[in-house]
Design an enzyme around this catalytic site. Structure first.
Site, PDB file in Angstrom:
ATOM      1  N   ASP A 199     -10.455  14.542 -44.850  1.00 21.13           N
ATOM      2  CA  ASP A 199      -9.528  14.683 -43.724  1.00 21.13           C
ATOM      3  C   ASP A 199      -9.642  13.533 -42.726  1.00 21.13           C
ATOM      4  O   ASP A 199      -8.803  13.413 -41.823  1.00 21.13           O
ATOM      5  CB  ASP A 199      -9.812  15.993 -42.961  1.00 21.13           C
ATOM      6  CG  ASP A 199      -9.682  17.214 -43.842  1.00 21.13           C
ATOM      7  OD1 ASP A 199      -8.691  17.287 -44.579  1.00 21.13           O
ATOM      8  OD2 ASP A 199     -10.573  18.086 -43.792  1.00 21.13           O
ATOM      9  N   ASP A 243      -6.036  21.737 -42.144  1.00 17.36           N
ATOM     10  CA  ASP A 243      -6.769  21.880 -43.391  1.00 17.36           C
ATOM     11  C   ASP A 243      -7.013  23.368 -43.626  1.00 17.36           C
ATOM     12  O   ASP A 243      -7.094  24.151 -42.678  1.00 17.36           O
ATOM     13  CB  ASP A 243      -8.096  21.118 -43.294  1.00 17.36           C
ATOM     14  CG  ASP A 243      -8.930  21.250 -44.540  1.00 17.36           C
ATOM     15  OD1 ASP A 243      -8.391  21.036 -45.633  1.00 17.36           O
ATOM     16  OD2 ASP A 243     -10.126  21.577 -44.428  1.00 17.36           O
ATOM     17  N   VAL A 254       0.837  -1.202   0.000  1.00 17.94           N
ATOM     18  CA  VAL A 254       0.000   0.000   0.000  1.00 17.94           C
ATOM     19  C   VAL A 254       0.867   1.247   0.000  1.00 17.94           C
ATOM     20  O   VAL A 254       0.543   2.258  -0.626  1.00 17.94           O
ATOM     21  CB  VAL A 254      -0.954  -0.005   1.216  1.00 17.94           C
ATOM     22  CG1 VAL A 254      -1.684   1.325   1.324  1.00 17.94           C
ATOM     23  CG2 VAL A 254      -1.954  -1.144   1.091  1.00 17.94           C
ATOM     24  N   ASP A 289     -12.341  19.473 -41.596  1.00 17.33           N
ATOM     25  CA  ASP A 289     -13.794  19.496 -41.498  1.00 17.33           C
ATOM     26  C   ASP A 289     -14.469  18.670 -42.581  1.00 17.33           C
ATOM     27  O   ASP A 289     -15.691  18.581 -42.606  1.00 17.33           O
ATOM     28  CB  ASP A 289     -14.315  20.939 -41.572  1.00 17.33           C
ATOM     29  CG  ASP A 289     -14.000  21.605 -42.909  1.00 17.33           C
ATOM     30  OD1 ASP A 289     -13.177  21.048 -43.670  1.00 17.33           O
ATOM     31  OD2 ASP A 289     -14.573  22.674 -43.190  1.00 17.33           O
TER      32      ASP A 289
END
Length: 926
Positions: A652, A345, A298, A648
């Protein structure tokens, strides 16, 4: 329009796998191979047979994993597996409270991770659920309308302006056809189409002028096509196939945490082994050994690490959402911070995807047009001292020699380039719809890509009277060849040869700026109305040149500043577009991108090794295909870059999925949104830069947390090893529940301080972190060990000095002292470690101190309250003992701050930002 003669109807269609290069074959050959007839189409039986053979015209989607499979993947995380082992052993030896606490922690980690993944994957499967367009199909000689999904190869389809092309097809006949292919090729301007067979098979997708493609739109004209490909064999289907072939890799943070987990596992199990061996040598019983092993495990396992990382990333995701950037997976938040390259782009991302007239050359004078997009506001400015411009003939051409309409709200119907002309007319002060109603067309020569002009004939008000006038618009070279005169200032006509060089130079000047140039000319034809109606084409000669308009898809207002900010942050920005290199180069120069431009054909000639070597001098990529974009991302990743790819359009999508962080635009295609890892809901390129800044801040906080957590873990490991080896406090430094109490109720609050600390003001003035440099690098390990040894030494010293009160009837004073010093050291150390190398004691610090009062009070209760004494095996301390514990604890922040002060003195200034160039050489490729 005329159709091709019917082809023999005695052949089965060519299989999809052989259906290539339709554009290089005659319409007769295409129809023959497809077994179709342009007048009759296919019969019902042929349609059914082909549907069985090729399937429906739909795009297949990848199956979504179930919630249980996602949860299982979370449970398999190495950190969670180690915690499961600890809980299992705890149950075996009767340490039920410890097992319960550890089990709850495992469940919390799994639930948090699964919840985020399920939410992310709940997005609509865009490839499978695209809006189904309609198609007008000739079947059995009858024109019928049906869903695009019903099309099969060989179907004959009619197209007109406004249609969405329902499948890939070869044109059989067309009249002034233009299509908008930005969704597929990235080229912003509409593409002229005609059925003429291309002479070569080596033709880029964007130049296949006799083909139309699924999911593109018809902006002008009419056509008849024969379907050549459907479903997954279409160009959009091939992109979908690329999506399924691209396996998203682990984020940089995931890879680094995996490395860290391995290191921690080695440390934990090595320490447990040492303790067990020592216990066996001493003859300790099995239960005691397992109890020591659990306590050690632990101590060495950062039980809060997965939970904190999930919480920190979720916090970052909320911040990004507030900034209009939505991430699908939490780890993508951190990936943003490591971004070292952006492939953007152009169309709709860096630009507005709204054609706009930027420059005018009319009657021999230059004018600048202000305003952006389709808003009908903006001035037309000129050189001081010139006479007011006479735009009468130009205005007639803008309104009457075009068909597009633009509403006051900016909604466009028709060709985007013609829409730009209508908007220019509005800026001149002319109402296009009213002008068209006032001066209807007497005759028309429609635009055709074969002759590249359009002519209309009207009765117009010119020079105080009504005259019959021909208005012509088209390519500058085409119109100059058909002009006999040209207007100079004051509308003085001169022979065209006297000004040809000047007009050619004006056209070249606009083209070099990336403008698409349209020319306008007129001809007066009073008394020749009947002859014009009979043969309007014969009158498109001996024209008078009026002027030229330079049109561009303008940059988003925030794009230039965003690129500059990226350069300052050491991030390379590259523009990737389907436009030709000259246009792309000019826009790259306006953006201030780095040097070098290259076209798709030249890019394909480069080997991967040559491309990687040339990348530092290449920042503009024109006329690229989806495959080029995918390849470019892969080469950049191979060179060590963490790549963000924005886009977009459908073309792409594959590159977005391949990129480390694919960024889709909110107004883009649903296919792209599905492929991307982040969606910018405002389409703002600047939002990506903001997102990167937030990602850097989140990563910095994670590093600060791990530094703090690892220092604490190392101090615990050393403490347990020292107690076991030297038999201090009977070999037990702390109980397992004491360690868990520290993790849950003490360190939680310094972690909150780290999480809420504001970002450094110079965050975006630093270069991206090296993705090859893991969190657990050599320098970090040395720092963790140093801080861990510091806390261990302080705690051990306090424990040894308190050993005189050992084994009292009231409780274990040395163990309690170690617990308190460890708590106070963690609290004060957390305050100091919240920043690095900046001081943690400088403002804003008041909010942090308020938070840290909570674990201070909790520590007091854990020692003095009877319930906690029974649970944790603590005992009350005297006032003097409390002050001694506080004194020991203060050593930790003092040493940490001294170390940071020394490192700040040696800190080198940040590297010089990436320089932005004011011009891009369109010919430079290497």
């Amino acid at each position: 329009m005329s159709h091709t003669e019917p082809a023999p109807h005695d052949r089965a269609p060519t299989p999809h796998s052989e259906s290539k290069e339709w554009y290089a074959r005659s319409t007769e050959s295409v129809l023959s191979d497809l077994g179709s007839d342009p007048e009759v189409g296919l019969t019902v039986g042929e349609v059914e047979e082909r549907r069985r053979r090729y399937g429906s015209n739909t795009i297949a989607a990848a199956p979504t994993p179930s919630m249980w499979s996602i949860a299982l993947a979370q449970l398999k995380d190495p950190m969670n597996l180690m915690l499961v082992v600890v809980a299992t052993v705890s149950i075996a030896i009767g340490e039920i409270p410890t097992a319960i606490v550890v089990g709850v922690l495992v469940v919390l980690n799994v639930v948090l991770g699964t919840r985020q993944e399920v939410k992310a994957r709940a997005s609509v499967d865009a490839l499978a659920k695209m809006q189904t367009p309609q198609a007008r199909v000739i079947r059995g000689g009858i024109l019928t309308q049906l869903d695009a999904t019903e099309l099969v190869p060989g179907d004959v389809v009619e197209l007109e302006a406004g249609d969405i092309v329902a499948a890939d097809g070869r044109l059989l006949a067309s009249t002034t056809l233009e299509t908008q292919e930005a969704a597929l090729t990235g080229e912003s301007a509409p593409v002229p189409k005609d059925p003429e067979t291309l002479a070569t098979t080596d033709v880029a997708l964007g130049d296949r002028s006799n083909m139309v493609f699924q999911n593109t739109s018809v902006t002008r004209g009419t056509a008849t096509m024969v379907v050549t490909e459907t479903g997954m064999q279409t160009q959009i289907g091939q992109i979908a196939s690329m999506l399924s072939a691209v396996s998203p890799g682990k984020s940089p943070l995931q890879r680094e945490l995996d490395t860290l987990t391995k290191i921690l596992g080695i440390i934990a199990w090595t320490a447990v082994t040492i303790i067990v061996i020592i216990g066996v040598i001493r003859g300790q019983d099995l239960t005691t050994l397992l109890l020591l092993g659990i306590a050690m495990g632990v101590s060495a396992i950062p039980t809060g690490l997965p939970t904190f990382v999930q919480a920190m990333l979720a916090y970052g995701a909320r911040q990004l959402a507030d900034a209009k950037a939505v991430v699908k997976n939490l780890t993508d938040v951190e990936t943003l911070g490591a971004t070292s390259a952006i492939n953007s782009d152009k169309t709709g991302t860096l630009t507005m995807n709204q054609m706009t007239v930027r420059s005018l050359y009319v009657h021999g004078r230059w004018y600048t047009v202000e305003g952006e997009g389709y808003a009908k506001t903006g001035r037309i400015t000129q050189v001081a001292g010139e006479a007011p411009p006479d735009f009468t003939l130009l205005a007639y051409g803008l309104c009457l020699d075009s068909d597009a309409t633009v509403s006051d709200a900016g909604d466009v119907v028709g060709d985007p380039t013609e829409a730009a002309l209508v908007v220019l007319a509005a800026k001149i002060g002319v109402d296009a719809p009213l002008t068209r109603r006032t001066y209807p067309r007497v005759a028309t020569v429609p635009f055709d890509s074969a002759y590249k002009f359009m002519a209309t004939f009207h009765h117009l008000q010119v020079d105080g009277g009504t005259q019959f006038v021909e208005l012509v618009k088209g390519g500058p070279d085409v119109l100059l060849a058909r002009c006999g005169t040209a207007f100079l200032p004051g509308r003085r006509p001169v022979p065209i040869d006297e000004v040809r060089e000047e007009l050619t130079a004006a056209n070249l000047a606009m083209s070099e700026k990336g403008l698409r140039v349209l020319a306008f000319a007129v001809k007066r034809l009073d008394g020749q109305e009947d002859a014009v109606k009979a043969d309007p084409m014969s009158f498109v000669d001996d024209l008078t040149f009026v002027g030229m308009a330079g049109i561009i898809d303008p940059l988003r207002p925030e794009a230039v500043e965003s690129v500059r900010t990226a350069h300052t942050a050491g991030i390379h920005v590259r523009m990737i577009t389907g436009d030709h290199a000259i246009t792309a180069s000019a826009i790259g120069a306006e953006l201030g991108l780095g040097p070098g431009a290259i076209g798709g054909a030249e890019l394909q000639d480069l080997t991967d090794e040559d491309l990687e070597a040339a990348l530092p001098n290449l920042h503009v990529f024109g006329r690229v295909t989806p495959q080029d974009k995918l390849r470019l991302v892969g080469v950049m990743q191979k060179s060590g870059a963490v790549v963000a790819m924005t886009g977009d359009a459908v073309n792409d999508a594959a590159a977005l999925k391949k990129a480390d962080i694919g960024v889709a635009m909110g107004s883009g295609s649903e296919v792209t949104k599905q492929a991307g890892k982040m969606v910018l809901t405002d389409d703002n390129f600047g939002t990506l830069i903001t997102a990167i800044s937030l990602g850097r801040n989140i990563y910095g906080k994670i590093v600060s947390y791990i530094r703090y957590q690892m220092s604490k873990l190392f101090s615990l490991v050393f403490l347990f090893l020292a107690a076991s080896i030297f038999n201090i406090n009977e070999g037990v430094a702390l109980t397992p529940l004491m360690v868990l109490f520290q993790h849950f109720f003490i360190t939680l609050f310094p972690v909150a301080v780290i999480m809420l600390d504001p970002p450094a003001p110079d965050l975006m003035n630093k270069p991206p972190r090296d993705p090859k440099m893991p969190i657990a690098n050599r320098g970090a390990l040395v720092q963790w060990l140093a801080y861990g040894v510091l806390q261990f030494a302080v705690t051990l010293a306090a424990m040894l000095l308190a050993s005189g009160a050992m084994s009292t009837t009231e409780g274990n004073v040395p163990m309690t002292t170690a617990f308190v010093v460890l708590s106070f050291g963690s609290i004060l150390g957390g305050l100091a470690m919240r920043r690095d190398p900046e001081s943690g004691l400088i403002p804003p610090v008041l909010g942090a101190l308020k938070i840290l009062t909570i674990p201070t009070v909790v520590t007091v209760f854990a020692v003095e309250a009877g319930f906690f004494q029974d649970l944790l095996m603590t005992t009350s301390l005297t006032g003097g003992q409390w002050l001694t514990c506080l004194g020991w604890s203060l050593i930790v922040p003092i040493v940490v701050e001294a170390d940071k002060a020394l490192r700040r003195r040696r800190l080198t200034p940040p590297p010089t930002p990436i320089p932005a160039t004011k011009a891009v050489d369109p010919q430079r490729a290497r």
